[in-house]
Enzyme design. Structure first.
Site, PDB file in Angstrom:
ATOM      1  N   TYR A  29       0.830  -1.198   0.000  1.00  0.00           N
ATOM      2  CA  TYR A  29       0.000   0.000   0.000  1.00  0.00           C
ATOM      3  C   TYR A  29       0.866   1.250   0.000  1.00  0.00           C
ATOM      4  O   TYR A  29       0.478   2.279   0.546  1.00  0.00           O
ATOM      5  CB  TYR A  29      -0.965  -0.012   1.184  1.00  0.00           C
ATOM      6  N   TYR A 438     -10.791  -1.145  -1.200  1.00  0.00           N
ATOM      7  CA  TYR A 438     -10.982  -0.740   0.197  1.00  0.00           C
ATOM      8  C   TYR A 438      -9.733  -0.022   0.707  1.00  0.00           C
ATOM      9  O   TYR A 438      -9.760   0.589   1.774  1.00  0.00           O
ATOM     10  CB  TYR A 438     -11.322  -1.962   1.063  1.00  0.00           C
ATOM     11  N   ARG A 439      -8.636  -0.059  -0.076  1.00  0.00           N
ATOM     12  CA  ARG A 439      -7.329   0.399   0.399  1.00  0.00           C
ATOM     13  C   ARG A 439      -6.407   0.464  -0.812  1.00  0.00           C
ATOM     14  O   ARG A 439      -6.555  -0.330  -1.730  1.00  0.00           O
ATOM     15  CB  ARG A 439      -6.824  -0.641   1.394  1.00  0.00           C
TER      16      ARG A 439
END
Lengths: 494, 494
Positions: A29, A438-439
């Site tokens: 991420y 979601y991320r």
């Protein structure tokens, strides 16, 4: 905390944008990378105090620099009867992970790390400090008892956002269970995924199982040239083709491992119930007896397993609340890296309605991507924390000169095919099957956030209005989660 | 929704403050009454569509005017295998109840109604409409799958607040369990509450039990003049006195009913486990075998019981997800109303750390209040939704001319004794045992909110800054949850 306040005040005076990280280990991420070039990184890793672990009331209160390893060690040294719920790699921060909506492996109440939080302390852009939940009541002993507090609860603004710098955070902990059981179910046909997911929703939402671990015995055919050819077809194999390959090779189409946490007798009663449920609902379903572990498990029991868990019927460290770093090695191998080392990892983690039909639809979309790249995970789908989603991911290694770029392209093509220039918010046939992450790593955050556009971007405008009100100089992590302050709004990518 | 947008636009033009209610049944918390005199009540009870109940994915999507009765009837008519989690009276709205942080009776994942929500649609003060969670992704089928969505999640601002008007809200539903079991445990001595609560925390946080229902067999001595005299002493009975009364009358000090939801064999395994746990941890603990109910229970089984449940070992409607209105009658009786009717109900619902010591401390504070008024509930303590708190309440009936005022006074005295002019945020000895309400009628909201003062009211200032940014004309429910817009800030009581 006083130092953080001081830094924020200076940043305000000179309008210096800060980008806050807890430990910076948010791999897959974006790690420690900011959304805006030129930010000063505010690294909180030295704020690493474990303020309390309470085994009567089952919570922990920690600072952002505390890692899962730190917290685990603290608990073990004191022989406290509580578990942490950790993500795959254990080097990160519970605070950082929860704020990025990270997830783990045990029971639903703990797997969604943000939802399992119970109160925060936050340094605001103006240098003030607030506490959420009962923490706002000075001197109360109930900070970690009730996260809503009184009146509106702003805590959601601090997750995947830039409305403040979290300096303390509470988490509910799972009491150490008496035992753990893992068993496996398989179903013969591709469309059996539909009743299978429905049954899993029942078990999951009833609180009878931990994270279900999906897999497919069909991965055994990865070396089969005929099957690879069918996988490579546009749209992938038809259901009939798929089922024929399964039947011809005496394989089942899907399998799922069920994890049970609780008293040993309860686990076995739940496993019996689960087996009955699948037998009633899916003709031909098979159950494979697994193994019961008394808790705590020994170090030797954990060492049995050096890879990712599913499908395995062998203990995987995070399933026991034990942080580790084994999965980098696994991912490195899966990426084809000869030395098992991994240097890149970027995911597409959409939220999919929890129905077999939807998962199959998603799989067909991604079946369009060049095979071989996505196929390692093609038949791996996980029920997410909160029990609510499924994902796929792309991993790459720059040790393989040819690997990084084609994989990245495959990833983009797989998503762009359904909606040009959008990595999230895919629509086939005018808005059906729309998926949103979601991320996401910073590099994609604007594209992802822009897909959440209901009401002509009403949510984004609401966030921006709030952001400008509480951070007029735009000093806190500009662009994080797609929220840009007025001063830097021109840098938004979409 | 378009009409709500229209109303908001007109209100903005003329700066008319609105006070929004879903059905206005928020009894014990002010019903439909606004915080500011002169507000126009915006009653949403005609927005009463049930948009979806999904038994594959276990959720409902409803408008604010839908009542628990409506939703229950809808589910029953279609024979859907899902339960709702309802509060004591079933006439209210799931949306309204959740937004006021209401709670219910079944398993922890569903009892905290706000936490069990999964996505909202909200009309903002500027007339725009946003959706939270996956609802922000137009055309996605995943709205109710994942409430965080992407980026910051503002949904907490709409609970007990005035940042928007919620027009649709999703809720996770509990799958209908196979069976229900209720059994009882009692412990002999007053201080046994300490290991008792610890054991309950273990069972609750492990997800093995539903709401534990506390009580005391000592209520049998309510007519005993000697015991009443001891109760009336400042500080109430000492532990030794209390235990002597218990032993002399062959009574135990505390009891708790344990509710189990799940497969029948699982419930029994969990009950066995719970009995062992209490036997190990509390010398002299007794277990009383209860009863197992196959679900669904019949109407006749429910009719057995006309009163509040605890302690009873008989089915109580909300414990089965069945909305009802029986508790008004019970409360009327408890208030001493001759015809059983109740006309007033105001509570003090503090969040108490989940430890026996803390509950006993709380009890001693309230033991200082004039006896007879609080005593009906003096030995009733409940573990709240989210498993996190305990409460007491004061009920009154204006049918009894002498009842309303002294009870109200007792309530205020009980709280004022520890900290003058504060109904929340009690401190004895300089800040110990500080308690704060989780919910309150408008008349007390400013006093309650002002107790949540950490950082010299940093939370309040943060809310006010946000409020002024998104509602510059202060039209949405001014004062709700203690949040006043600039235009009306002069009306704040504290």
């Amino acid at each position: 905390m006083e130092q953080v306040q001081g830094i924020v005040r200076i940043a305000n005076r000179y309008k210096i944008p800060l980008f806050t990280i807890s430990t910076g280990k948010n791999f897959a991420y974006g790690g420690p990378s900011p959304n805006l070039r030129g930010c000063v990184t505010l690294d909180l890793k030295r704020m690493n105090r474990i303020l309390e672990v309470n085994e009567d009331r089952n919570f922990a209160l920690v600072e952002p620099g505390v890692t899962y390893f730190d917290l685990y060690r603290y608990i073990q040294e004191r022989d406290l009867k509580v578990w942490i719920d950790c993500p795959d790699p254990g080097w990160g921060s519970p605070v950082g992970n929860a704020l990025d909506h990270g997830v783990g492996y045990t029971m639903q109440a703990f797997r969604d790390h943000f939802s399992a939080h119970c109160g925060m302390e936050v340094v605001l852009a103006n240098g003030e400090v607030l506490r959420t939940g009962m923490g706002a009541l000075p001197g109360a002993g109930s900070w970690q008892e009730y996260k809503h507090g009184f009146g509106p609860d702003p805590s959601g603004l601090f997750g995947q956002g830039n409305f403040g710098i979290v300096t303390k955070m509470g988490f509910r902990l799972m009491p150490q269970p008496e035992a753990y059981y893992i068993g496996k179910i398989s179903v013969p046909k591709r469309l059996d995924l539909i009743p299978m997911v429905k049954a899993l929703n029942y078990l999951s939402d009833s609180g009878l199982i931990g994270e279900p671990l999906f897999g497919t015995p069909m991965n055994a055919l990865r070396g089969n040239a005929d099957f690879r050819a069918v996988l490579a077809k546009p749209g992938g194999p038809t259901d009939t083709e798929f089922d024929r390959f399964a039947a011809d090779n005496n394989l089942h189409a899907w399998e799922v491992e069920l994890q049970f946490y609780g008293p040993e007798r309860t686990n076995l009663a739940n496993w019996e119930y689960a087996k009955d449920l699948f037998r009633q609902r899916v003709p031909g379903a098979r159950a494979y007896e697994g193994k019961s572990f008394r808790i705590p498990v020994s170090r030797e029991q954990l060492l049995v397993k050096n890879e990712m868990p599913y499908p395995s019927s062998a203990p995987y460290d995070p399933a026991f609340g034990v942080p580790n770093l084994k999965n980098w090695r696994y991912l490195g191998r899966a990426a084809g890296s000869p030395d098992g080392k991994l240097t890149g990892d970027a995911g597409f983690y959409p939220i999919i309605p929890r129905q077999g039909q939807e998962i199959l639809k998603f799989q067909r979309i991604f079946g369009d991507a060049p095979p071989g790249h996505l196929s390692a995970h093609e038949y791996r789908r996980r029920n997410r924390a909160d029990g609510r989603a499924h994902y796929t991911r792309v991993i790459f290694s720059n040790r393989l000169p040819d690997a990084r770029i084609p994989l990245h392209l495959a990833f983009r093509q797989g998503t762009q095919r359904t909606r040009p220039s959008r990595i999230a918010g895919h629509g086939r046939g005018g808005g059906r099957a729309r998926l949103g992450d979601y991320r996401s790593p910073p590099v994609y955050q604007d594209i992802v956030a822009s897909a959440y556009s209901f009401g002509e971007h009403a949510l984004r405008r609401f966030h921006e209005t709030l952001k400008d009100a509480v951070d007029p100089n735009g000093i806190l992590s500009p662009g994080r989660g797609g929220v840009w302050p007025a001063l830097h709004r021109k840098h938004r990518r979409v």
